[in-house]
Structures are given as C-alpha cells and as structure tokens.
Scaffold this motif. Structure first.
Motif, PDB file in Angstrom:
ATOM      1  N   ALA A 119       2.965  -0.232   6.447  1.00 17.49           N
ATOM      2  CA  ALA A 119       2.903   0.023   7.503  1.00 17.49           C
ATOM      3  C   ALA A 119       1.485   0.113   7.900  1.00 17.49           C
ATOM      4  N   LEU A 120       0.545   0.649   7.374  1.00 21.15           N
ATOM      5  CA  LEU A 120      -1.036   0.555   7.443  1.00 21.15           C
ATOM      6  C   LEU A 120      -1.500  -0.957   7.633  1.00 21.15           C
ATOM      7  N   GLN A 124      -0.201  -2.325  10.885  1.00 18.41           N
ATOM      8  CA  GLN A 124      -1.052  -1.746  12.006  1.00 18.41           C
ATOM      9  C   GLN A 124      -2.316  -2.512  12.006  1.00 18.41           C
ATOM     10  N   LYS A 125      -2.876  -2.514  10.898  1.00 15.09           N
ATOM     11  CA  LYS A 125      -4.301  -3.082  10.685  1.00 15.09           C
ATOM     12  C   LYS A 125      -4.305  -4.652  11.459  1.00 15.09           C
ATOM     13  N   TRP A 137      -2.257  -5.761  13.525  1.00 17.78           N
ATOM     14  CA  TRP A 137      -1.796  -5.767  14.812  1.00 17.78           C
ATOM     15  C   TRP A 137      -2.884  -5.277  15.602  1.00 17.78           C
ATOM     16  N   ARG A 138      -3.914  -4.583  15.155  1.00 14.81           N
ATOM     17  CA  ARG A 138      -4.903  -4.086  15.982  1.00 14.81           C
ATOM     18  C   ARG A 138      -6.107  -5.117  15.923  1.00 14.81           C
TER      19      ARG A 138
END
Length: 554
Positions: free
Chosen positions: A391-392, A395-396, A398-399
């Motif tokens: 998930a991290l 998220q990385k 995606w950001r």
C-alpha cells in the motif's frame, strides 16, 4: 594496289593496251565486251571482273578514247558506240574500294558528260547526213549512246542532276528532228520514272527551259509521236510534283495552255493522256490540289508538332522515371522503417510482458518460500506487513504521479512569475544624482584613457625614431673602414649636423642619470614623465667633457 587472283584475260588485255600504239587501243578495248558477256550476269565473278578492269585503268582508257575525236578512232561510230556500252556496264555494279571518292566525284560525272557530248555529235552528223542508210546507222548509234547513258543513270542515280543541268542535254532536247527528239524525250521520261525528285533540285531557269521545250513540242510539232511523248512526259511531271502543276496553272508563261490543249485534235494513241492533262489543269482539279496541298501541310505541321511533343516527353522520361524510382524507394524505406519499428515495439511489449510474468512468478515463489519459513502463527502478521508495504509503494507512486501532473499544469504560471520578477528587477529606477555621478565617472575614465593613449603613441613614435637612428649609426659603423685606412673626411660622416639635438639629448641623459642616482625618498610623489631641471653651468661642464656632433675644435 593490284588485286590478287586477277583474271588472266584482263591481265593480257591490259598488257596489250600498254604496249600497243595509240590508234590500236580502241579496237583492243572492244575485247572487254566479250569478257563481260561471257561472265554470268549478277554473279560475284562479274563484280570481280569489273573491279579488275577498274584497277588496271581499263575504264579510264575507255573514257579517254571517248573524249577523242571520232574521226581519228579506228572503226568510227561503231567502235565508239560499243565502248559506251562497255563503259556503262563496267561502271554499274562496280565497288571501287579505296578509290571511291575519285570514282564517284570525277570518273562518273566525266562519263555522263562524254555521253552527252557524243550524243550531240551524233545529232549533228545525223542532221547533216544525206543518205538514208547513213541516217539509219547514225540513229542506231545515237540510240546505243542514249541507252548506255540511261543504263549508267539507272545504276548511279546521283548523276541524274548532272545530266538535267547540262547544256548538252538541253541542246539535245531542243532538236527539231522527230526521231532524235523522240529518243531524247523518251530517255527523259525514263529518267524521271527512276527518280522524279531530281527535277525540282535543278535551277529554276533550267527547269523552265525543259518545260518550255516540252510544251512547245506538244503544241507546235505536227508529228503524233513527238506529241504523244511530250504529253506523257508533261503529264508525268504534273502528276509527280504539285509545284510543276501550279506553275503550269498560274504562271504567265503558260497562260492559255489549257485552252490550247483543248484545241488539239485527239488522237487514238494519246487522247487519254491528253484528257488527263487537261483535267489536271482545270480549276476544279487545281482547287482540289490546293486543298490537298493544304491538307498535307497541316498533316506535316501536326507531325512535326507531335514529334516535338514526343521528343520532349522522351527527354523528360528519364527524369520522371528517376523521380518515380526515388519516390518508390523512399516510400518503401519508410514502410520498412515503420514495420521495423512496429516489430521492435511488439518485441519490447512482449519482453515487458515476459518480465512482468517472470517478476510475478518470482514474487509468488518468494512468498511461498517465506510462508514455508514463517511459523504458522505468524503468517497473518506477515501478510499484513506485506500488504502495508504494498500500500505504501502504491501511495508513493500515486503521489509522485499526482505531483508531477500538478507541476506540469503549474509550469506556465511559474514561467510567467519568473519573467515578471526579472522585469521588475530590471525596471528599478535610478536617481538623477546617481546617474550624473556615473556619467561624470565614465567621462573621466574616457578622458584618462584617451590622454594615456596619446602619450603612449608619442612615446612609441619617439622609440621608433631612436631605433631608426641607432640602426643608421650601426650601419655606418659596420661599413666604416679601419683606423689605418681612415682618412680625414671619413670621421666627419659620424658627426651630427644638429647641435640643438645633441644638446637636448645630453640634457635628457643627465636628467636620467640624476634621477637614477637620487635616493628613493626623493622620488616619492614624482611622475615618471616629469622633467628635471639641470643648471646651465653643470650642463656646460658636462658638455665640455662629452662629444657633441657638429662642433669645431678650438
């Protein structure tokens, strides 16, 4: 060069001609007729015999005999007529080889001219002859000569123009004798049937003379034979060449020719040819001829234009083909490049897909191996940790994608902001006092620069003058003789003719020495360009001990 394998009959004949007296040569040359007649006509053997006759100059002998006075020739006209037959048969079908230019340009025209001269001589003898038997014999010889001339023209068509332009032929045509005139006109008709185009290549005056004579014989001669021959000859000329037909129709010389022809009594032999000639001279036929001529001219212009267009297209065809080839090759290269790129993209996509599959397989294998190692009670915890890490990572990524997207959207505004800051920084105002100070400083620096530059230029000029003077002195010293050889006049060459210059130089020298010897603390605040005053008494003392150019001894 004599040919190899010469016929022994020709060899013996040539030898006999060479050793025989001149009056016997014509009779000896008559033996050539028997040699030619005994050789098959049209065979290669006959060609070889003619070449041998020409190479041994027997043809030239025949031509020389024909150019002589007939009264001095043994056998008279009988021998001459037979020699004309021999000469014409030997020249037709002959391949001269290396002497082609002499044969075609000299021998053949001379032969045709001699035949015409002999014809005129026979014509004169025939007219002056009194006996009937003598006239018949002369007429027979005349026909042999004309037949020989026609045979020669049939084998060498280029001689037709020479015959038509000859004055002898025109005199033969202008005879009033029926038999001779009929023979000459028949020969002219046969010549025009061979090649009628030569009639238009002769001069206009000669052509008019021939037409005048033919028309005159047609209208004024009572003999039906002459009239019939003249009608056929004039009809042949008019049908062969439209220019002659137009000349007969429109020329003032032949005005009323059609009406005179209509008054002729139609005979049984040439009434059809006469009607055809009258029909050609009628206005309707003339109009048709003119229309046909215009049609032919239009066809000729169209043919020339189409030929020009075709040649123009043919000239452009190689460049067009090259352009098509270049375009085709360029298109084929682009297509091949596109196919190769598509293939590379497909291979790359397949490679990426294989890499993903391999990575997924390795990940699963790793997870399975980890599950085997991890204690069953810790499996859930391990899976949760893996999920959190995944998930991290998601998220990385995606950001990062979102920030990059926002940066791209905000990039124009950032550029505008930087530009505004740059403009504002450059547009700050400067006060008037500061501007004046900057201006005055710039003026002072420019003035100082230009003054220093002028001083440097003067110093440079001074150095150049001194260097020139030193060079001159060195050159004089190098060329000066030794002391033993020196005379009274030579030392004067080294004396300066300017006392003030020498004084100024000594003053500058003393100034420099004094400035150098002075202590350092006296040099503080002094400029290198300032001059130092030297008392006159010191200057006079020093000048007395130094050499001054141009001074006389006391």
């Amino acid at each position: 060069m004599k040919p190899m394998g010469t016929d022994p009959r020709i060899l013996s004949l040539a030898a006999e001609v060479a050793i025989s007296p001149e009056q016997n040569v014509p009779v000896i040359l008559l033996k050539l007729k028997e040699i030619i007649n005994n050789t098959p006509f049209g065979s290669s053997e006959l060609k070889k015999v003619k070449q041998d006759i020409y190479c041994y100059d027997l043809i030239q002998y025949c031509l020389l005999v024909l150019s002589q006075d007939c009264s001095r020739i043994q056998g008279g006209w009988t021998t001459i007529s037979q020699l004309t037959q021999i000469l014409s048969h030997c020249c037709v079908g002959l391949e001269p080889g290396e002497d082609a230019e002499e044969f075609y340009n000299e021998l053949l025209p001379s032969a045709a001219e001699n035949f015409l001269v002999l014809g005129r001589q026979l014509q004169t003898c025939f007219i002056n002859a009194a006996k009937g038997e003598e006239k018949d014999a002369l007429l027979h010889f005349f026909e042999i000569v004309t037949d020989s001339l026609f045979w020669l023209l049939g084998g060498h068509v280029q001689l037709i123009q020479n015959v038509l332009r000859s004055d002898h032929f025109l005199h033969l045509l202008q005879t009033d004798n029926v038999q001779v005139g009929s023979t000459v006109m028949s020969m002219l008709q046969n010549i025009l049937q061979i090649n009628s185009g030569d009639l238009l290549r002769i001069e206009g005056k000669t052509l008019h003379s021939i037409l005048d004579e033919v028309v005159f014989k047609l209208l004024s001669t009572p003999s039906p034979v002459i009239r019939s021959t003249a009608t056929r000859l004039l009809l042949l000329m008019a049908e062969s060449h439209q220019e002659i037909l137009i000349l007969l129709r429109l020329s003032a010389c032949y005005k009323g020719l059609r009406s005179l022809l209509n008054k002729q009594e139609p005979g049984t032999e040439f009434s059809q040819e006469l009607r055809q000639l009258i029909g050609l001279l009628s206005p309707k036929v003339y109009q048709e001829v003119e229309e046909q001529k215009l049609h032919q001219a239009a066809c000729l212009i169209q043919a020339y234009w189409k030929g020009f267009q075709t040649r123009k297209r043919l000239k452009k065809l190689p460049s067009a083909v090259i352009t098509l080839q270049r375009s085709f090759r360029s298109k084929r290269t682009k297509m091949l490049l596109k196919l190769s790129r598509q293939k590379e993209e497909e291979d790359r996509r397949l490679q990426l897909q294989l890499q993903r599959q391999r990575a997924m397989r390795l990940s699963r294998e790793l997870r399975l191996s980890m599950l085997e190692i991890v204690h069953p009670g810790q499996v859930e915890k391990h899976n949760r940790e893996i999920e959190e890490k995944s998930a991290l990572i998601i998220q990385k990524h995606w950001r990062g994608y979102r920030e990059r997207k926002n940066f791209r959207q905000q990039r124009p505004s950032l550029v505008e902001y930087k530009a505004a800051v740059t403009l504002q920084r450059a547009g700050s105002e400067v006060s008037d006092v500061i501007s004046r100070e900057l201006h005055s400083q710039a003026q002072e620096r420019l003035q100082h620069y230009f003054m220093g530059r002028a001083l440097e230029e003067r110093a440079q000029q001074h150095r150049e003058v001194l260097m020139a003077r030193i060079s001159t002195n060195i050159e004089q010293l190098m060329k000066a003789p030794s002391l033993k050889e020196a005379e009274g006049k030579e030392p004067e060459l080294f004396l300066s003719r300017s006392r003030p210059v020498a004084a100024k130089a000594k003053q500058a020298h003393l100034t420099t020495l004094k400035h150098i010897q002075a202590p350092w603390w006296k040099k503080l605040g002094e400029d290198a360009r300032d001059e130092i005053d030297v008392p006159k008494d010191e200057l006079s003392i020093e000048l007395g001990t130094l050499f001054i150019g141009g001074t006389k001894p006391p």
